[in-house]
Motif scaffolding. Structure first.
Motif, mmCIF file in Angstrom:
data_model
loop_
_atom_site.group_PDB
_atom_site.id
_atom_site.type_symbol
_atom_site.label_atom_id
_atom_site.label_comp_id
_atom_site.label_asym_id
_atom_site.label_seq_id
_atom_site.Cartn_x
_atom_site.Cartn_y
_atom_site.Cartn_z
ATOM 1 N N LEU A 1 0.830 -1.205 0.000
ATOM 2 C CA LEU A 1 0.000 0.000 0.000
ATOM 3 C C LEU A 1 0.866 1.256 0.000
ATOM 4 O O LEU A 1 0.563 2.225 -0.705
ATOM 5 C CB LEU A 1 -0.937 0.002 1.206
ATOM 6 C CG LEU A 1 -2.143 -0.928 1.114
ATOM 7 C CD1 LEU A 1 -2.831 -1.040 2.472
ATOM 8 C CD2 LEU A 1 -3.113 -0.430 0.060
ATOM 9 N N GLN A 2 1.939 1.251 0.783
ATOM 10 C CA GLN A 2 2.834 2.411 0.816
ATOM 11 C C GLN A 2 3.526 2.607 -0.544
ATOM 12 O O GLN A 2 3.647 3.729 -1.022
ATOM 13 C CB GLN A 2 3.871 2.250 1.923
ATOM 14 C CG GLN A 2 3.286 2.362 3.305
ATOM 15 C CD GLN A 2 4.269 1.966 4.384
ATOM 16 O OE1 GLN A 2 5.254 1.264 4.137
ATOM 17 N NE2 GLN A 2 4.009 2.414 5.609
ATOM 18 N N LEU B 1 3.731 5.540 -5.706
ATOM 19 C CA LEU B 1 3.650 5.511 -7.165
ATOM 20 C C LEU B 1 2.483 6.362 -7.667
ATOM 21 O O LEU B 1 2.639 7.158 -8.607
ATOM 22 C CB LEU B 1 3.507 4.075 -7.664
ATOM 23 C CG LEU B 1 3.374 3.901 -9.169
ATOM 24 C CD1 LEU B 1 4.645 4.366 -9.878
ATOM 25 C CD2 LEU B 1 3.068 2.462 -9.508
ATOM 26 N N LEU B 2 1.326 6.227 -7.034
ATOM 27 C CA LEU B 2 0.168 7.046 -7.423
ATOM 28 C C LEU B 2 0.448 8.532 -7.194
ATOM 29 O O LEU B 2 0.026 9.375 -7.990
ATOM 30 C CB LEU B 2 -1.069 6.614 -6.641
ATOM 31 C CG LEU B 2 -1.673 5.274 -7.050
ATOM 32 C CD1 LEU B 2 -2.686 4.817 -6.003
ATOM 33 C CD2 LEU B 2 -2.299 5.370 -8.411
ATOM 34 N N GLY B 3 1.158 8.852 -6.115
ATOM 35 C CA GLY B 3 1.535 10.235 -5.856
ATOM 36 C C GLY B 3 2.437 10.791 -6.944
ATOM 37 O O GLY B 3 2.266 11.933 -7.390
ATOM 38 N N PHE B 4 3.406 9.983 -7.394
ATOM 39 C CA PHE B 4 4.284 10.427 -8.471
ATOM 40 C C PHE B 4 3.509 10.624 -9.777
ATOM 41 O O PHE B 4 3.742 11.593 -10.503
ATOM 42 C CB PHE B 4 5.450 9.458 -8.686
ATOM 43 C CG PHE B 4 6.599 9.690 -7.768
ATOM 44 C CD1 PHE B 4 7.290 10.891 -7.776
ATOM 45 C CD2 PHE B 4 6.992 8.714 -6.876
ATOM 46 C CE1 PHE B 4 8.349 11.118 -6.921
ATOM 47 C CE2 PHE B 4 8.039 8.927 -6.009
ATOM 48 C CZ PHE B 4 8.728 10.131 -6.030
ATOM 49 N N MET C 1 7.519 12.513 1.398
ATOM 50 C CA MET C 1 7.209 11.850 2.664
ATOM 51 C C MET C 1 6.938 10.362 2.448
ATOM 52 O O MET C 1 7.333 9.524 3.277
ATOM 53 C CB MET C 1 6.019 12.520 3.341
ATOM 54 C CG MET C 1 6.343 13.898 3.879
ATOM 55 S SD MET C 1 4.924 14.690 4.638
ATOM 56 C CE MET C 1 4.742 13.695 6.104
ATOM 57 N N GLY C 2 6.278 10.017 1.349
ATOM 58 C CA GLY C 2 6.050 8.616 1.031
ATOM 59 C C GLY C 2 7.344 7.864 0.807
ATOM 60 O O GLY C 2 7.513 6.728 1.262
ATOM 61 N N PHE D 1 -2.021 5.373 1.798
ATOM 62 C CA PHE D 1 -1.267 5.654 3.015
ATOM 63 C C PHE D 1 -2.143 5.563 4.261
ATOM 64 O O PHE D 1 -1.692 5.144 5.316
ATOM 65 C CB PHE D 1 -0.571 7.018 2.932
ATOM 66 C CG PHE D 1 0.691 6.968 2.135
ATOM 67 C CD1 PHE D 1 1.835 6.398 2.657
ATOM 68 C CD2 PHE D 1 0.734 7.465 0.842
ATOM 69 C CE1 PHE D 1 2.997 6.323 1.916
ATOM 70 C CE2 PHE D 1 1.883 7.398 0.098
ATOM 71 C CZ PHE D 1 3.025 6.824 0.632
ATOM 72 N N LEU D 2 -3.413 5.933 4.135
ATOM 73 C CA LEU D 2 -4.334 5.815 5.257
ATOM 74 C C LEU D 2 -4.554 4.349 5.628
ATOM 75 O O LEU D 2 -4.489 3.980 6.807
ATOM 76 C CB LEU D 2 -5.663 6.486 4.920
ATOM 77 C CG LEU D 2 -6.708 6.522 6.025
ATOM 78 C CD1 LEU D 2 -6.224 7.362 7.189
ATOM 79 C CD2 LEU D 2 -8.024 7.052 5.483
#
Length: 189
Positions: free
Chosen positions: A30-31, A36-39, A102-103, A169-170
């Protein structure tokens, strides 16, 4: 030489909760997925914010910062809704970059931070994107000769990626908290 089947089952049934649990692989996945989704969201937000193809009209195209007629581009005079959209897009991009950093820190185990803050930053990024894109849509949807273009749509495509990164992340943090909560119980799971 061997423990037998009963001994092997007894050894695998009670696992120290602080060691590698099956849930730890899910948490790590998940992290990684959230990062990856954040990027992906960051790439789409930067592309959307920096390019001048938010709308097309018969004589040219326009973005948040410039309007191009033919081959000549000029800065757009200050308009309130356009300024709000631009500011929200820049803030969303900045918060998305902070969330991705942060991720990466969480993935590299630098610091003892949990994913709640990272999740909140990605949700803030999504909220800012939603405000920017909704405001821009309301401003331009009523014009007859205007068509939304790929820069605008890449901003909308970044929106679910930002929210999904926050959810990843949640959920990873919820798994971590539940693992910490049951670690003190003398129960074999």
């Amino acid at each position: 030489m061997g423990l037998g089947m009963e001994g092997m089952l007894a050894n695998t049934a009670c696992v120290d909760p602080r060691s590698s649990l099956p849930g730890m692989g899910v948490k790590r996945s998940l992290q990684s997925g959230g990062t990856l989704l954040g990027f992906l969201a960051n790439i789409l937000m930067i592309l959307s914010t920096a390019t001048n193809y938010w709308i097309r009209f018969p004589r040219g195209h326009s973005g948040l910062w410039q309007e191009c007629k033919g081959r000549i581009c000029s800065n757009i005079p200050c308009q309130t809704m356009l300024a709000v959209t631009g500011a929200c897009m820049v803030l969303a991009t900045g918060s998305g970059i902070v969330g991705s950093v942060m991720g990466l820190r969480i993935l590299c185990h630098e610091g003892d931070s949990r994913g709640q803050t990272t999740s909140a930053i990605f949700f803030l990024c999504g909220l800012l994107l939603l405000i920017a894109l909704t405001g821009y849509t309301v401003k331009n949807a009523w014009k007859n000769d205007v068509f939304f273009s790929w820069s605008y749509f890449s901003g909308w495509l970044a929106l679910p990626f930002a929210f999904l990164a926050g959810f990843c992340f949640l959920l990873a943090d919820m798994i971590l908290q539940s693992t910490d909560a049951i670690s003190g119980f003398p129960v074999c799971l």
